[in-house]
Design a protein around this motif. Structure first.
Motif, mmCIF file in Angstrom:
data_model
loop_
_atom_site.group_PDB
_atom_site.id
_atom_site.type_symbol
_atom_site.label_atom_id
_atom_site.label_comp_id
_atom_site.label_asym_id
_atom_site.label_seq_id
_atom_site.Cartn_x
_atom_site.Cartn_y
_atom_site.Cartn_z
ATOM 1 N N ASP A 395 -6.414 0.352 -5.163
ATOM 2 C CA ASP A 395 -5.348 -0.453 -4.554
ATOM 3 C C ASP A 395 -4.410 0.421 -3.747
ATOM 4 O O ASP A 395 -4.007 0.072 -2.629
ATOM 5 N N LEU A 396 -4.055 1.561 -4.330
ATOM 6 C CA LEU A 396 -3.150 2.485 -3.638
ATOM 7 C C LEU A 396 -3.805 3.103 -2.418
ATOM 8 O O LEU A 396 -3.179 3.223 -1.356
ATOM 9 N N CYS A 397 -5.066 3.497 -2.553
ATOM 10 C CA CYS A 397 -5.772 4.118 -1.425
ATOM 11 C C CYS A 397 -5.868 3.157 -0.239
ATOM 12 O O CYS A 397 -5.638 3.547 0.912
ATOM 13 N N ILE A 398 -6.191 1.897 -0.527
ATOM 14 C CA ILE A 398 -6.298 0.892 0.537
ATOM 15 C C ILE A 398 -4.929 0.576 1.123
ATOM 16 O O ILE A 398 -4.763 0.481 2.345
ATOM 17 N N GLY A 399 -3.939 0.429 0.251
ATOM 18 C CA GLY A 399 -2.600 0.084 0.718
ATOM 19 C C GLY A 399 -1.944 1.160 1.551
ATOM 20 O O GLY A 399 -1.064 0.876 2.384
ATOM 21 N N ALA A 400 -2.354 2.420 1.353
ATOM 22 C CA ALA A 400 -1.744 3.523 2.109
ATOM 23 C C ALA A 400 -2.300 3.652 3.526
ATOM 24 O O ALA A 400 -1.646 4.227 4.402
ATOM 25 N N LEU A 401 -3.488 3.111 3.776
ATOM 26 C CA LEU A 401 -4.145 3.308 5.075
ATOM 27 C C LEU A 401 -3.317 2.816 6.269
ATOM 28 O O LEU A 401 -3.223 3.519 7.277
ATOM 29 N N PRO A 402 -2.707 1.608 6.207
ATOM 30 C CA PRO A 402 -1.899 1.190 7.366
ATOM 31 C C PRO A 402 -0.738 2.135 7.645
ATOM 32 O O PRO A 402 -0.346 2.320 8.811
ATOM 33 N N PHE A 403 -0.201 2.747 6.609
ATOM 34 C CA PHE A 403 0.930 3.658 6.800
ATOM 35 C C PHE A 403 0.479 4.988 7.393
ATOM 36 O O PHE A 403 1.224 5.617 8.152
#
Length: 434
Positions: A395-403
């Motif tokens: 979840d964290l890895c995916i959520g960080a990509l846009p940033f």
């Protein structure tokens, strides 16, 4: 010689040897194979000189400021005060995460402390509002990275020591890009929330919303006041960066005491956290100074610079190649060790290409920010996951990509418009920016 150095670096990183030990071991092997005389005798003097640098004294004081703010509950009050201002914006608490991170970053100087502090306050509200979990968690990890870009920044102090660059110029250069990057984060969240309204969480339409906003302003004054004390004293000519750090720490102690939270347990936990972090940082710094001494003495830095320049690439092409190199390296190497191990090699190349070391310092810090949220070694991802305590790490890895994408956009903007970083240092110090 270059091949040996690269092979050593890859091998030591791959073996997960502690950073300070890896740097020291690399220096020992290089001097044993390529130096004309043993260099280990210089370790004592190098350790003393690197530890005795007046600028580095600021690092433990900024660390302790963040520890005190975290332990005393100041961060919780900051988060609560900011929340009503985003009540009617799609993605309400996600924007609050970013804004709180930006303000906390402007007082702590540490990305890990920022991510841990804001995560502790924000994560309990994630499921209550029905927010998209990856995006919510990614905003905390990415917001935490602002701690090393928005002044005061501990990483900028170390970069300044390694490159003999003015800390004041670096702080001024990071001010506009830091808050602009925070704005890009929020703009990206807004776009995603408008595209997928089910990710945005609920809007709050309270009749007393303005009363909540006004009432919360008193909790915004302390962190903003600390920022003015630290950064304002530097540019007013009242204090050096180290003296400003001391003023900031004194002001933090006074604020915590005024809130009746300056207790012995709070102080002991803050002291322990400060000592642990400072010891880790200084051990890496000492090992890095020995490595830098060896690399310069055996001619490795000059050899790499000559090799890069002999490729004949245009400056922009070389710059893009270096950025790509750091994006890849940041996936596998911890940021502080990456900065200390590569700065003495890369900065001479950057200056030889005609770029400003102050401007590159800001680009470099943003690349370190990206490294903090890119798996498998993204430190902020693990910090937020530890605060979360459960759930899927992906979840964290995916959520960080846009940033990470927003950071790349920020780097492109700074390459196209370098004055975004150099204008303020030039205004405050006409000799800066070169």
């Amino acid at each position: 010689m270059i091949g040996t150095a690269l092979s050593l670096l890859v091998a030591l990183v791959g073996l997960s040897i502690p950073v300070a030990a890896a740097l020291a071991l690399m220096a020992y092997v290089l001097q044993a194979n390529y130096a004309f005389f043993p260099m280990t005798g210089a370790v004592g003097e190098l350790a003393w000189n690197s530890s005795n640098d007046f600028i580095l004294i600021a690092a433990p004081m900024f660390i302790m400021m963040g520890e005190l703010m975290h332990r005393s509950g100041m961060s919780e009050r900051l988060f609560t005060a900011l929340s009503p201002w985003f009540a009617r914006v799609p993605g309400r608490l996600i924007h609050t995460n970013i804004a709180a991170s930006a303000i906390f970053a402007a007082t702590s100087g540490s990305s890990v402390a920022t991510a841990a502090t804001i995560g502790t306050v924000a994560i309990p509200n994630m499921d209550k509002g029905g927010y998209n979990r990856p995006l919510f968690l990614g905003s905390i990890a990415a917001g935490g990275t602002l701690g090393i870009l928005i002044p005061p920044s501990i990483n900028m102090i170390i970069y300044a020591v390694l490159t003999d660059t003015s800390v004041a110029d670096l702080y001024a250069a990071g001010f506009i890009p830091g808050f602009l990057l925070a704005g890009l984060f929020s703009l990206m969240v807004l776009g995603l929330a408008l595209y997928r309204p089910d990710w945005a969480g609920p809007k709050v339409d309270s009749a007393d919303l303005w009363r909540q906003r006004v009432a919360g302003l008193r909790h915004l004054i302390p962190p903003l006041g600390l920022f003015l004390v630290v950064v304002g004293s530097i540019y007013a000519g009242i204090a050096t960066p180290t003296e400003a750090a001391a003023l900031g720490l004194m002001a933090t102690l006074l604020l915590v005491a005024a809130n009746r939270q300056l207790t012995l347990p709070v102080l002991l936990r803050a002291f322990e956290g400060t000592v642990r972090t400072t010891c880790m940082v200084m051990l890496i710094v000492i090992a890095a100074f020995f490595l830098n001494f060896v690399m310069v003495s055996i001619g490795l830095v000059k050899a790499i610079t000559d090799l890069v320049l002999s490729l004949g690439w245009p400056p922009l092409g070389m710059l893009v190649a270096i950025v790509v190199f750091y994006l890849i390296l940041g996936c596998f190497m911890e940021t502080l060790s990456m900065m200390i191990a590569t700065t003495p090699v890369v900065v001479p190349v950057i200056t030889a290409l005609g770029y400003s070391p102050v401007w590159w310092g800001i680009i470099f810090v943003i690349l370190m920010e990206a490294a903090l949220i890119t798996p498998p070694v993204g430190l902020n991802l693990y910090v937020v996951q530890a605060v979360r305590g459960k759930g899927n790490f992906m979840d964290l890895c995916i959520g960080a990509l846009p940033f990470v994408l927003a950071m790349l956009v920020m780097i492109a903007i700074l390459i196209a418009f370098p004055q975004l970083a150099l204008w303020l240092p030039t205004v405050l110090n006409p000799k800066a920016g070169g």
